[in-house]
Design a protein around this motif. Structure first.
Motif, short mmCIF file in Angstrom:
data_model
loop_
_atom_site.label_atom_id
_atom_site.label_comp_id
_atom_site.label_asym_id
_atom_site.label_seq_id
_atom_site.Cartn_x
_atom_site.Cartn_y
_atom_site.Cartn_z
N VAL A 69 39.61 31.71 38.26
CA VAL A 69 38.82 32.04 37.07
C VAL A 69 37.65 32.92 37.49
N SER A 70 37.58 34.11 36.91
CA SER A 70 36.46 35.02 37.14
C SER A 70 35.44 34.79 36.02
N ASP A 71 34.35 34.12 36.35
CA ASP A 71 33.31 33.83 35.36
C ASP A 71 32.42 35.07 35.23
N GLU A 72 32.64 35.82 34.16
CA GLU A 72 31.94 37.09 33.96
C GLU A 72 31.02 37.04 32.75
N VAL A 73 30.46 35.87 32.49
CA VAL A 73 29.54 35.73 31.37
C VAL A 73 28.38 36.72 31.52
N ILE A 74 27.90 36.92 32.74
CA ILE A 74 26.88 37.93 33.00
C ILE A 74 27.51 39.25 33.45
N CYS A 75 28.53 39.19 34.25
CA CYS A 75 29.01 40.39 34.97
C CYS A 75 29.80 41.36 34.12
N ALA A 76 30.31 40.96 32.97
CA ALA A 76 31.17 41.82 32.17
C ALA A 76 30.38 42.81 31.32
N PHE A 77 31.13 43.70 30.69
CA PHE A 77 30.62 44.65 29.68
C PHE A 77 29.53 45.57 30.23
N GLY A 78 29.84 46.15 31.39
CA GLY A 78 29.02 47.21 31.92
C GLY A 78 27.96 46.82 32.91
N ARG A 79 27.69 45.56 33.08
CA ARG A 79 26.62 45.15 33.99
C ARG A 79 26.85 45.71 35.40
N HIS A 80 28.13 45.86 35.77
CA HIS A 80 28.45 46.43 37.08
C HIS A 80 29.20 47.76 36.96
N GLY A 81 29.11 48.39 35.79
CA GLY A 81 29.71 49.70 35.63
C GLY A 81 31.17 49.69 35.20
N HIS A 82 31.71 48.52 34.88
CA HIS A 82 33.07 48.37 34.37
C HIS A 82 33.04 47.35 33.25
N THR A 83 34.06 47.41 32.39
CA THR A 83 34.11 46.40 31.33
C THR A 83 34.18 45.00 31.94
N PHE A 84 35.01 44.85 32.96
CA PHE A 84 35.08 43.58 33.68
C PHE A 84 34.84 43.84 35.17
N ALA A 85 33.96 43.04 35.75
CA ALA A 85 33.56 43.26 37.14
C ALA A 85 34.70 43.03 38.12
N CYS A 86 35.67 42.19 37.75
CA CYS A 86 36.80 41.97 38.66
C CYS A 86 37.52 43.28 38.94
N THR A 87 37.52 44.20 37.99
CA THR A 87 38.13 45.51 38.21
C THR A 87 37.39 46.26 39.30
N LYS A 88 36.06 46.24 39.24
CA LYS A 88 35.26 46.93 40.24
C LYS A 88 35.50 46.35 41.63
N PHE A 89 35.62 45.03 41.70
CA PHE A 89 35.72 44.37 42.99
C PHE A 89 37.16 44.14 43.44
N GLY A 90 38.12 44.67 42.69
CA GLY A 90 39.49 44.77 43.18
C GLY A 90 40.31 43.51 43.20
N PHE A 91 40.18 42.64 42.20
CA PHE A 91 41.07 41.48 42.13
C PHE A 91 41.42 41.20 40.67
N VAL A 92 42.55 40.58 40.46
CA VAL A 92 43.01 40.22 39.12
C VAL A 92 43.03 38.70 39.02
N PRO A 93 42.15 38.10 38.23
CA PRO A 93 42.14 36.64 38.08
C PRO A 93 43.21 36.18 37.11
N ASP A 94 43.36 34.88 36.98
CA ASP A 94 44.25 34.31 35.97
C ASP A 94 43.53 34.15 34.64
N ILE A 95 42.22 33.95 34.71
CA ILE A 95 41.39 33.76 33.51
C ILE A 95 40.07 34.47 33.72
N ILE A 96 39.57 35.11 32.67
CA ILE A 96 38.21 35.65 32.65
C ILE A 96 37.43 34.90 31.59
#
Length: 463
Positions: free
Chosen positions: A262-289
């Motif tokens: 589970v990628s907990d992106e309550v803070i990290c999503a929607f541009g905070r790290h320059g991508h809609t979802f931070a898991c994309t920036k950091f190169g992994f695909v979770p089962d749940i966001i």
């Protein structure tokens, strides 16, 4: 300031007086009021907020890691008004509304891999709670009812509901509410500044930290572990970034032991790290966001759990349902605002703005390393922390009395009084957290640095 001016400045406004008598504020000490007036924020414009004395304060935390597009965006308010006039409310308990259906499709398109199934909540803690419940039922439906435990990381914060709080790795936040939901266990985090295992080799440290997660899974027994919860950049403890290869290795570990990630992106999503979802920036695909906060830039509350087709598959069986929901989950007004906010982020290229400016933000904040009280500056995107230390050479942190004077006594009022709203925090070691709106640039970065420099220089007088 004259005596008369001081008296006026210290006199509570009607809103402050009312708040002191009636408003139970979150994560706040209530016994100080009304002797100490409650700060009252009356309006916002762009990257700034204004209080009831009409002082302009730079919003260095985006409210609470929320206001990605800045304050006062008329198009977001208009989207809410238009939807409220059309359909103000209807639940998604077996029904759909056009904005909820459209937002679910939009999020599925933006999420990585086959994370296509969107369960709406009203906030981040509810999204985390929902993810744990899904993980438990998922394995029960697969005939593995013993797989119910969760591994998270030391000092990590995942929310306040009883399940999410159990996943949280901050003991002092939990002690008043125990016993919590059983089944949550901790592994080491990626705080390279504080961990003696870090010897200057980021990749080696990442392997070591990821292996601690596997160690926890093996210790509890893979047949009992349902999920690993982690934030791509850990909030509590002060913007703990993932070492190279770390998240990919955690993904491999979860796959090896049939554990959901589970990628907990309550803070990290929607541009905070320059991508809609931070898991994309950091190169992994979770089962749940899990996500919330920036989805609407705070103009209306909403959160979501986004699950993969693998996770959804057993829930599609005949007569199976997920007996869980929230009255306001997928609220049509919030969904309409989220769609307008995603349009705005795309139109103004705010993700790219973050990528273009994150180095400048980091470089500006690192100027503070010349101060004796600043031990470390770390972060990514528009999400940074400044760790404060008692002794820079030894990295000695503050004792309880010093933390009280600094974190709760001096810094909040001094920073705010100097024109910056941000977050002093000591859930781990003492840090100041910064997460400006995504519309900010070098001018706002320089203003933050100047205010922080003045305030942290003055802080020496209280220690």
């Amino acid at each position: 300031m004259t005596t008369t001016e001081q008296s006026v400045a210290s006199t509570p406004s009607p809103a402050a007086d009312s708040a002191a008598r009636n408003l139970w504020m979150h994560f706040a000490r209530m016994g100080d009021h009304p002797a100490r007036p409650v700060p009252v924020i009356t309006r916002g414009e762009g990257a700034y907020i204004y209080d009831d004395r009409d002082r302009r304060i730079l919003d260095g935390l985006s409210g609470l890691f929320v206001v990605q597009a800045g304050h006062g965006r008329r198009e977001l308010a208009d989207a809410a008004a238009t939807q409220a006039e059309t359909l103000s409310y209807f639940p998604v308990w077996g029904f759909a509304t056009p904005p909820a259906a459209e937002l679910a499709e939009r999020l599925a398109d933006l999420a990585p891999g086959d994370l296509n199934r969107v369960f709406f909540t009203t906030g981040g803690g509810e999204a985390v709670e929902s993810a744990w419940k899904v993980a438990k039922q998922y394995f029960k439906l697969r005939g593995e009812p013993a797989k119910h435990k969760v591994i998270s990381r030391a000092v990590a914060y995942h929310g306040t509901p009883q399940g999410a709080l159990a996943i949280t790795g901050v003991p002092k936040m939990k002690k008043d509410f125990e016993p919590l939901t059983p089944g949550a266990f901790r592994a080491a985090n990626t705080n390279a500044y504080r961990n003696p295992q870090f010897d200057g080799d980021p990749e080696g440290f990442g392997r070591w930290a990821a292996d601690r997660i596997e160690e926890a899974i093996l210790f509890e027994g893979p047949e009992t572990v349902a999920a690993v919860f982690l934030e791509p950049v850990q909030n509590s403890g002060g913007c703990l970034t993932p070492p190279p290869g770390y998240l990919a290795r955690v993904r491999e570990i979860c796959d090896r032991h049939d554990v959901l990630l589970v990628s907990d992106e309550v803070i990290c999503a929607f541009g905070r790290h320059g991508h809609t979802f931070a898991c994309t920036k950091f190169g992994f695909v979770p089962d749940i966001i899990t996500c919330a906060k920036g989805m609407t830039s705070g103009y209306s509350p909403i959160g979501a759990m986004i699950a993969s087709e693998r996770v959804m598959e057993p829930f599609l069986a005949d007569k199976v349902s997920f007996a869980h929901g929230y009255t306001f989950g997928g609220h049509p007004v919030s969904a309409a605002v989220a769609l307008a906010n995603l349009d705005l982020i795309e139109r103004e290229r705010l993700n790219q703005r973050v990528l273009d400016n994150e180095q400048a933000l980091g470089d500006t904040l690192r100027k503070l390393l010349d101060l004796p009280i600043v031990g470390d500056v770390r972060g990514d995107g528009y999400f940074w922390a400044i760790e404060l230390v008692k002794d820079k050479s030894t990295r000695e942190t503050f004792d309880a009395a010093e933390r009280e004077r600094l974190v709760r006594g001096f810094l909040p009022a001094a920073l705010f009084g100097n024109g910056l709203y941000c977050r002093p925090d000591d859930r781990g070691d003492v840090v100041i957290q910064l997460a400006p709106p995504l519309i900010c640039g070098p001018a706002e970065f320089a203003e933050m640095e100047q205010i922080l420099r003045q305030t942290l220089t003055d802080a020496a007088g209280v220690l």
